[in-house]
Each structure stands twice: as C-alpha cells, then as structure tokens.
Design an enzyme around this catalytic site. Structure first.
Site, mmCIF file in Angstrom:
data_model
loop_
_atom_site.group_PDB
_atom_site.id
_atom_site.type_symbol
_atom_site.label_atom_id
_atom_site.label_comp_id
_atom_site.label_asym_id
_atom_site.label_seq_id
_atom_site.Cartn_x
_atom_site.Cartn_y
_atom_site.Cartn_z
ATOM 1 N N GLY A 24 39.500 44.191 51.541
ATOM 2 C CA GLY A 24 40.435 45.111 52.164
ATOM 3 C C GLY A 24 41.053 46.002 51.102
ATOM 4 O O GLY A 24 41.159 47.209 51.266
ATOM 5 N N ALA A 25 41.448 45.370 49.998
ATOM 6 C CA ALA A 25 42.080 46.099 48.911
ATOM 7 C C ALA A 25 42.104 45.210 47.676
ATOM 8 O O ALA A 25 41.831 44.020 47.757
ATOM 9 C CB ALA A 25 43.505 46.503 49.295
ATOM 10 N N MET A 26 42.417 45.822 46.532
ATOM 11 C CA MET A 26 42.542 45.063 45.280
ATOM 12 C C MET A 26 43.780 45.541 44.552
ATOM 13 O O MET A 26 44.002 46.739 44.382
ATOM 14 C CB MET A 26 41.276 45.268 44.435
ATOM 15 C CG MET A 26 41.328 44.601 43.067
ATOM 16 S SD MET A 26 41.363 42.780 43.172
ATOM 17 C CE MET A 26 42.197 42.397 41.632
ATOM 18 N N GLU A 27 44.550 44.577 44.064
ATOM 19 C CA GLU A 27 45.924 44.844 43.617
ATOM 20 C C GLU A 27 46.052 45.377 42.193
ATOM 21 O O GLU A 27 47.127 45.239 41.604
ATOM 22 C CB GLU A 27 46.716 43.538 43.734
ATOM 23 C CG GLU A 27 46.251 42.402 42.796
ATOM 24 C CD GLU A 27 45.286 41.418 43.449
ATOM 25 O OE1 GLU A 27 44.607 41.801 44.414
ATOM 26 O OE2 GLU A 27 45.208 40.264 42.972
ATOM 27 N N ASN A 28 45.031 45.993 41.629
ATOM 28 C CA ASN A 28 45.102 46.463 40.240
ATOM 29 C C ASN A 28 46.466 47.081 39.928
ATOM 30 O O ASN A 28 46.894 48.010 40.616
ATOM 31 C CB ASN A 28 44.031 47.516 39.978
ATOM 32 C CG ASN A 28 42.698 47.162 40.588
ATOM 33 O OD1 ASN A 28 42.110 46.158 40.248
ATOM 34 N ND2 ASN A 28 42.256 47.973 41.542
ATOM 35 N N HIS A 73 51.007 43.714 51.134
ATOM 36 C CA HIS A 73 50.363 42.583 50.455
ATOM 37 C C HIS A 73 50.041 42.965 49.000
ATOM 38 O O HIS A 73 50.352 42.226 48.063
ATOM 39 C CB HIS A 73 49.094 42.226 51.247
ATOM 40 C CG HIS A 73 48.203 41.195 50.644
ATOM 41 N ND1 HIS A 73 47.959 39.977 51.254
ATOM 42 C CD2 HIS A 73 47.449 41.184 49.514
ATOM 43 C CE1 HIS A 73 47.116 39.281 50.520
ATOM 44 N NE2 HIS A 73 46.777 39.982 49.460
ATOM 45 N N GLU A 74 49.440 44.143 48.815
ATOM 46 C CA GLU A 74 49.069 44.564 47.453
ATOM 47 C C GLU A 74 50.314 44.824 46.610
ATOM 48 O O GLU A 74 50.306 44.587 45.400
ATOM 49 C CB GLU A 74 48.176 45.800 47.494
ATOM 50 C CG GLU A 74 46.898 45.644 48.329
ATOM 51 C CD GLU A 74 46.107 44.392 48.039
ATOM 52 O OE1 GLU A 74 46.049 43.977 46.855
ATOM 53 O OE2 GLU A 74 45.561 43.790 48.985
ATOM 54 N N HIS A 99 51.607 41.609 45.300
ATOM 55 C CA HIS A 99 50.795 41.159 44.156
ATOM 56 C C HIS A 99 51.274 41.734 42.825
ATOM 57 O O HIS A 99 50.973 41.174 41.775
ATOM 58 C CB HIS A 99 49.346 41.610 44.332
ATOM 59 C CG HIS A 99 48.480 40.646 45.077
ATOM 60 N ND1 HIS A 99 48.448 39.304 44.798
ATOM 61 C CD2 HIS A 99 47.581 40.853 46.069
ATOM 62 C CE1 HIS A 99 47.565 38.721 45.609
ATOM 63 N NE2 HIS A 99 47.030 39.635 46.394
ATOM 64 N N GLU A 125 47.264 34.705 46.672
ATOM 65 C CA GLU A 125 46.933 35.193 48.010
ATOM 66 C C GLU A 125 47.880 34.682 49.094
ATOM 67 O O GLU A 125 48.271 35.428 49.979
ATOM 68 C CB GLU A 125 45.485 34.855 48.356
ATOM 69 C CG GLU A 125 44.476 35.523 47.440
ATOM 70 C CD GLU A 125 44.732 37.017 47.238
ATOM 71 O OE1 GLU A 125 45.336 37.661 48.123
ATOM 72 O OE2 GLU A 125 44.344 37.538 46.185
HETATM 73 ZN ZN LIG Z 1 45.557 39.622 47.835
#
Ligand SMILES: [Zn+2]
Length: 827
Positions: free
Chosen positions: A265-269, A299-300, A303, A322
């Site tokens: 869905g996404a990545m929290e870089n 959510h991101e 993170h 997570e």
């Molecule tokens: Zn996550």
C-alpha cells in the site's frame, strides 16, 4: 568491467539473525555517500558508494547485487570482485576506521523493488522509484543491509534534465540534471529511497514542515483534485501525532510520492513516503476506499516515530512497526480527520483479514514471531502483524489507561531515538510508566498464536470458549454482547469470559452477537437462532459497528462451516439496500460472491437475487452518492444480462446521477468476459481507446476471465514467466483466471499449476514470488481430484519456504470451502 554470472534476483535464503548480530558486533557504519547516474541507460544505472565505517578486527561481508562491478576498494586497496557470490562480498577488516568504495552498475527492476523503472502507457514517460525494503537496498547501492546498522546518507544524483528528484532529505538542483541531497538523519538501509522522473509536484507547508505530493504527469489532474484532502489530513495528523508523542517530526521535508506498480500500500521511508499510485483516484471511488487511503496516510506518518525514529533491531519485532502504525493510523484518522467513522471501515475491511490469518496453518504470535531469516520474515507482513496487533494494542491502551500507554511510548521513543530497540525495551518503558500485570497480558495476547473461538450454548445459557488446539491458552475476555428480541432493538450486556464456560443472561429466543464492538480478539460465531433473526434485525440496526459485527460473526461462522451459504444470501439480500456505510459494500461483497454465493444451493439464482437487491439500492440511493456507486459495483459483479451491461457501457438506463467512468467501464468488461459474451478483439479495442496504467491491468484481468483456452494460456504464460510483465498485470492475470462456472475448461490447469509452481517460483522473486503462488492458486476448484493434486504442494521440497507457506494456507481455505459443501450440500 567483469560481468557477473549471478542475476540480481534474490537468493533462496535471506540474511540470518545470527549473521546480523555478528556484523553489528563487529562494525559501526559512520556514513554512506551514494552517487547514482540515472541518465546513462534505460536498463541500468551507475551506483558509486563510499561507506565510512569503524570496525574491530574480523571477517564479515558487504551486501551488493549489481549487474556488473567496475571496482571495489577498501582503504585504497583493490578487492577481488570475483569473490562476490549470491550478493555478498567477503571482507577482512582490521581494527579502526575504513573507507570502502564500490563502483558498480545496477539493473533497474520491474518487480516493484530496488530501483523500479516503468513506462507510463498513457504517454511513454519513464518513472523511477526506490524500494529498499525488505532486502532490496543492495540492488541500489552497496551496503550492510540490516536494520540495526544505521547511518546518515548523502545522495548525489544525475538524471535526465526534465526529471525531478526527491529523497529522504531535501534536494537542490544546482544545474540541469544534477541533484544534491542534504545529509539525512541516521537511517536503516530498508527505508532509504529515491523518487525520480518527470513527476508532477504539489508543494505546501505546515508548522515548519515542507510538504510535497507527487504523481505521474498523466494523473496530475487527479492528484490536484485530491491534493487538498491529502494535505489537510496530513496537517491534521501531524498536529495530533505531535500532541500524542510530544516529539517533533525530525526528518525535514515530508513528501508523499504516489508511484507506479508499487507492491505494498505504501512504504514509510523517512521524509519521502511512497504509495501505490492507484491511490490517486482516476475514477470515482467509495468513501470506504477513501478511508482506507486516509488510514494509510496516517499509518505511514505513525511510522515516522514507530519504525523510523526507533527501529526494531530484527524482523522478529516487525509488529512493533506494523501493529503500532495500524492502530495509530486508524485511531488518529478517526480522531482528527473528516473520516470519523474510520473504525467502522476498519471493522468491515480488516477484522476478518486478521482473524482468518490467525486461524491459518501459518499462524504466528503477534510479538516475537521467532523469525531468523530476513526473507522469510516478509511473510509475516500479514493480517496478524497488522489487524490483530492493532486490536491487541487497542485493548492494551484500554487496560493501562491512555496516559500510561502513551507515556510508555514517549519513554521508548526518547530512549532509543535514531537507534534500535526490541519489544522488551518497550515493555520496560510501559512498566516504568506504571503499567502493571504486563507479563500475563503479553503471555495471553502477544506471544501466543491463534484466536479463541467464542460461541453460545443456548440450551445451557453459557458462552463457550475454545482455544485453538495447536496453541493452547487460558485467555480471559472483557467484552460486550449485543442482545435483541425478535422485532426489537439491540442492547449491550457486559461479560467477563474466564474459563471454558461462562454463564450469560440471554432471554430465550433472542438474537446474540458476541463482541460486535471489538473489545476483545476472538472468532465469534452467531448461533442458529440468531442467524434466523438477522435478515430482519439488520434492517433495523442503526449502529454501523453492529452491522459490521453481524458480518464478522457470519464470516467467522462460515469459516468454521457453521453457517449455511443460503442463510448468508438471505441476510445479504435484506442488508444490501439498508447499509449506509459504503465500506460495508466495498469490503463485504467480494467475499459474499466468492464464498456464500458460489457455494449456495443455486449460485445463479443467488447472484440474481443480490443483483436485484443491489440494483434497486443503486436506484434508491441519492443520485451521485458513493453509496449508489458501491451498490452499482455489486450490481455489475452479479449481472447476467449482456444487453443490460452493454446498455450501461453505452450510457443507457444508468441509475440517475451515476457516471460511467474508466473503472466502472472495466468492471463491466470484466463481467462480460466472465460471462463469455465478449472477445479479445473487443477488449483490445477498449484498451486502445484509453491506454492508461489502470486500463492495462484491467484489460489483463478481463482477457484471462474469458472462458477460452487462449485466455487461460495467456494467464499461464505470465505465471511461468514465459511472458514477463510488471507486477500489477502479473497479479491480475492470476486473480482473474479462476472463475466459478468455468471448472471444466479450468480442470487441466490444476495439474499444470501443481507441476509448474516450482518453475514459477524461480521465475519471480521478492514480494511477487509468494503473491504469484497465491494469486494463481486454483481457489475455486473444490473437487477431490483438485485437492489430491494441490495438497502435496504443502510438503514439496521444490518450493521456497514463503511459497510453501502461502500454498499451505490456500489449501486450508480450499478445505474450508469443501467443509461447507460437505455440511450444507451444493447443487
Ligand atoms: Zn506499515
């Protein structure tokens, strides 16, 4: 320049925890300086990495997955590049400071990992983004790829002159095609990224934080349309996270990049979050889908604190990332954004994901999953680490009190700022904050796998608790029942479940829902008396959490072969017109069609009943509303009348206010394909008419849905890798090919799936590998013959462990479908 024989694809075995521990004991990485040349080729890119490190004397290895290597030097001494094997270069280090310089050429990838490069079919423009997670960083730059060797990064990038470059730190553009990024805070390798291409940018600012959004040029107008919503919620969430954590966001800019063909869905870089770009909506979507995007945004953001400021030392603690981000994401979305019903959406969309995962053969504990292998740990990014973990943290916050819960979190994030930590560190922080009884809570909920099953023994007037046989436990539950007499209203009843049987005061003949407000975590089944009352009660149930609770109890009952598919169809027919949360339609209908309708005594007439109910709802709901859209999506998925569908395509007889857009058109083409009343030429023409990225994927889904040998061969060529396509088209081919009603045509493909799965597993790597095994699994083939072919795959030595795990779970689902048929019969 020596060409390496190894392809950059992944080894079967990932980094082991023992190797990571030894390497972290040996060395500290002081800095990375990375120069990437993205302008020289469309297939490869130059990658020059200077690593400053301080070491004890000893042997270790560097991670590197190049196309070729120009040179590797350690303190100006040239190393033998032929020593590079399976992505590892052995290093012999003396005590002291060293500089390691790796000059390599890397391949752009098309599987959503490493530096992914894609061509937008709408306009031919090229786009690139980096995905280092979970072990792909070494296919971008040379590194020590493990979460607890953090270091600051400085990136220098050469790119085509019309590209923009965004990364983990603010970038400047001193001359055309040259980009210099500021040094970052200490980062783990897995969240280092770079987004580069002719992206459309939107910029803003909030509370001193520069904000950005980006997406492909061809969807720039769609991004602009939603920019206000996205930026507003981003600002609201920043304020709330700052209030809750009392720690400033420390990574400079906050850029949210919507990138093509992204797997997750996404990545929290840090500083540069990447999202799958179907989240830039090019067609109208339901509110439920918008809430899902909003909770993903939140959510991101969560993170940035949990994961990026403080990072798990090893992947056995990925729940710290997570579960926490999932819980905070929904909580903050519900608290401060326009989506105050985010918990209802969560109940419809995520609860069963977690509960089903928790009852699969592959179930594992939320915390301390014991994973020793980095690659295998990828499989734990599942409903347990997200949905169950979130539910358990929500319970914990309720037990400890919010102040103690948050004080522990602040203590944890402050003590381990820019470092790594384990769950024991977090438990210690909660204990310092005044949490009592933590050991027993952790034992019951965090480190023991599987949910209890809770069901009513009506004759005895007792609630019966059954822990999973394979994971014995003695858990207590504080929860509420919802109780309603026939024709009456629901009222809550508090219950403390301790021990196997708990007396509950339930008037004879009343309907009972167990834990519909999700105070606890269990598979809660509705009994026969309740099921019989639900079609009437659901039409008078005003609390949306209760309607979601009704569906969760029905779905849990179905999972245990305790609910007759025909009864589910009765309930669905009554419910479709009265549901006011379109999230209910969006997330329940696919399950309804796949499970209850297809296993009912007469699937055709069941689909026809739901079709009529959904169509009349689509005509009754407010014109142009998302509820109308949700109903229409169900209507299309259950339609059997070619002329009706073709009329809608032509814009005839549509419910008032409904707009026929690209997504709805493709839903109709897919349905026409399933029914076998269109052909390849017509589908190709539809693609040519509007050749966007969405169209390409949906075209694949439609083509493989056709009831022809050519269609199934089209799918299978992609499965085995004989034809190579990017990840979204690949997955659509698998998800579309197995169709109820086409069993005769599909029968030979069960044997071929079983025979060719090892080939397919070799042809695909990373995230996609296990997804492909699951997506192409013959999920609708319930015959004894199919089972006899598929069951042995669970123990096949020819399959990588992640593939075996997915197939084992898919066989479990097939067994459960067969159990429903055995119990209730089928036409
Ligand atoms: Zn996550």
């Amino acid at each position: 320049m020596p060409e390496l024989s190894e392809s950059p694809s992944q080894p079967v075995r990932g980094l082991q925890r023992s190797e990571a521990t030894a390497r972290a004991d040996l060395l500290v990485v002081d800095s990375y300086d990375v120069t990437l040349d993205l302008a020289s080729s469309e297939e490869t890119f130059g990658s020059l990495t200077r690593i400053g490190l301080t070491s004890h004397a000893g042997n270790t290895f560097l991670d590197l997955k190049p196309a070729s290597v120009r040179s590797i030097t350690l303190d100006d001494r040239e190393l033998d590049v032929d020593q590079l094997r399976d992505g590892r270069l052995p290093l012999e280090l003396t005590a002291g400071r060293h500089e390691l310089v790796v000059d390599a050429v890397m391949r752009f990838r098309n599987d959503g990992e490493g530096l992914h490069r894609s061509v937008d079919p709408a306009d031919g423009r090229h786009y690139v983004y980096g995905m280092s997670f979970m072990d792909a960083a070494p296919s971008i730059f040379a590194c020590f790829d493990q979460p607890d060797l953090k270091a600051p990064y400085t990136f220098h990038v050469r790119a085509p002159q019309d590209w923009v470059v965004v990364g983990n730190a603010p970038a400047s553009n001193p001359e055309p095609g040259v980009w210099e990024l500021e040094p970052t805070q200490p980062l783990s390798t897995y969240f280092v990224t770079l987004v580069a291409g002719p992206y459309h940018l939107v910029r803003d600012e909030h509370d001193g934080i520069p904000l950005g959004l980006s997406a492909r040029q061809s969807i720039a107008a769609d991004l602009e349309r939603d920019a206000d919503e996205l930026l507003t919620m981003t600002k609201q969430c920043f304020d709330e996270f700052h209030r809750l954590f009392d720690i400033r966001y420390p990574f400079g800019d906050y850029h949210q990049a919507f990138v093509p063909e992204f797997n997750a869905g996404a990545m929290e870089n840090p500083g540069c979050v990447t999202f799958r770009d179907p989240l830039v909506f090019t067609s109208k979507v339901t509110r439920g889908v918008r809430i899902q995007r909003a909770t993903t945004v939140a959510h991101e953001m969560a993170h940035q604190w949990f994961g990026n400021i403080t990072t798990p030392r090893w992947w056995d603690d990925l729940w710290l990332n997570e579960s926490f981000a999932e819980y905070m994401g929904v909580r903050v979305t519900a608290a401060v954004t326009e989506y105050d019903d985010a918990w209802v959406q969560n109940s419809f969309a995520r609860r069963q994901w977690g509960l089903v995962a928790d009852q699969r053969p592959s179930t594992h504990s939320v915390a301390g999953n014991g994973e020793e292998d980095a690659l295998a740990a990828l499989q734990n990014f599942d409903g347990i680490s997200y949905a169950k973990g979130s539910s358990i943290l929500k319970q914990l916050a309720a037990r400890l009190g919010d102040e103690v819960f948050l004080e522990g979190v602040r203590d944890h994030l402050t003590r381990h700022r820019f470092g790594n930590a384990t769950m024991h560190d977090l438990f210690a922080s909660w204990t310092r904050a005044g949490a009592g009884g933590f050991d027993s809570f952790s034992r019951e909920w965090l480190v023991t796998a599987g949910p209890d099953r809770l069901a009513l023994d009506r004759a005895a007037g007792e609630l019966v608790r059954t822990p999973p046989a394979a994971h014995p436990a003695d858990r207590s539950h504080s929860l509420r029942l919802a109780v309603a007499p026939a024709g009456g209203d629901w009222s809550p009843v508090d219950v403390e479940v301790t021990g196997e049987r708990t007396p509950v005061p339930v008037p004879d003949g009343d309907a009972v829902l167990i834990d519909p407000w999700e105070d606890s975590w269990a598979a809660c089944l509705a009994d026969k008396t309740t099921l019989a009352l639900l079609p009437d009660l659901v039409t008078r149930t005003e609390d949306p959490m209760l309607r979601a609770g009704i569906w969760n109890s029905v779905r849990s009952g179905f999972h245990h072969a305790e609910v007759d598919p025909d009864a589910v169809v009765d309930l669905a027919e009554a419910w479709l017109p009265v549901e006011t949360q379109d999230a209910g339609l969006t997330y329940t209908t696919p399950w309804l069609l796949r499970s209850a309708v297809s296993l009912s005594s007469d699937p055709e007439s069941s689909a026809a009943r739901l079709h009529r109910a959904a169509l009349s709802a689509a005509r009754a709901h407010e014109a142009g509303s998302t509820l109308q859209l949700g109903s229409m999506q169900t209507t299309v998925a259950t339609a059997a009348d070619e002329q009706l569908l073709r009329g809608w395509l032509a814009g005839r007889d549509l419910p008032d206010g409904l707009e026929m857009d690209l997504e709805l058109r493709w839903r109709i083409w897919v349905r026409l394909a399933v029914l076998g009343v269109t052909d390849r030429a017509e589908l190709d023409a539809a693609l040519d008419e509007e050749p966007t990225a969405v169209s390409r994927v949906e075209h694949t889904r439609a083509v493989v849905s056709l009831p022809t040998v050519e269609a199934k061969e089209f799918a299978f060529e992609r499965f085995t890798g004989a034809v190579s396509v990017a990840n979204y088209e690949l997955r659509a081919a698998g998800l579309g090919m197995w169709r109820e009603g086409q069993e005769e045509l599909l029968a030979p493909y069960v044997e071929r799936y079983a025979a060719e799965l090892p080939t397919a597993a070799r042809a695909h790597s990373g995230w996609v590998q296990a997804d492909v095994a699951e997506d192409f699994f013959p999920a609708c083939m319930v015959s004894d013959e199919a089972m006899a072919l598929l069951a042995p795959l669970r123990t096949s030595d020819d399959l990588p462990a992640p593939v075996r795990r997915r197939v084992t779970d898919a066989v479990d689902e097939l067994e459960r479908r067969r159990a429903v048929i055995a119990r209730f019969g089928r036409a």
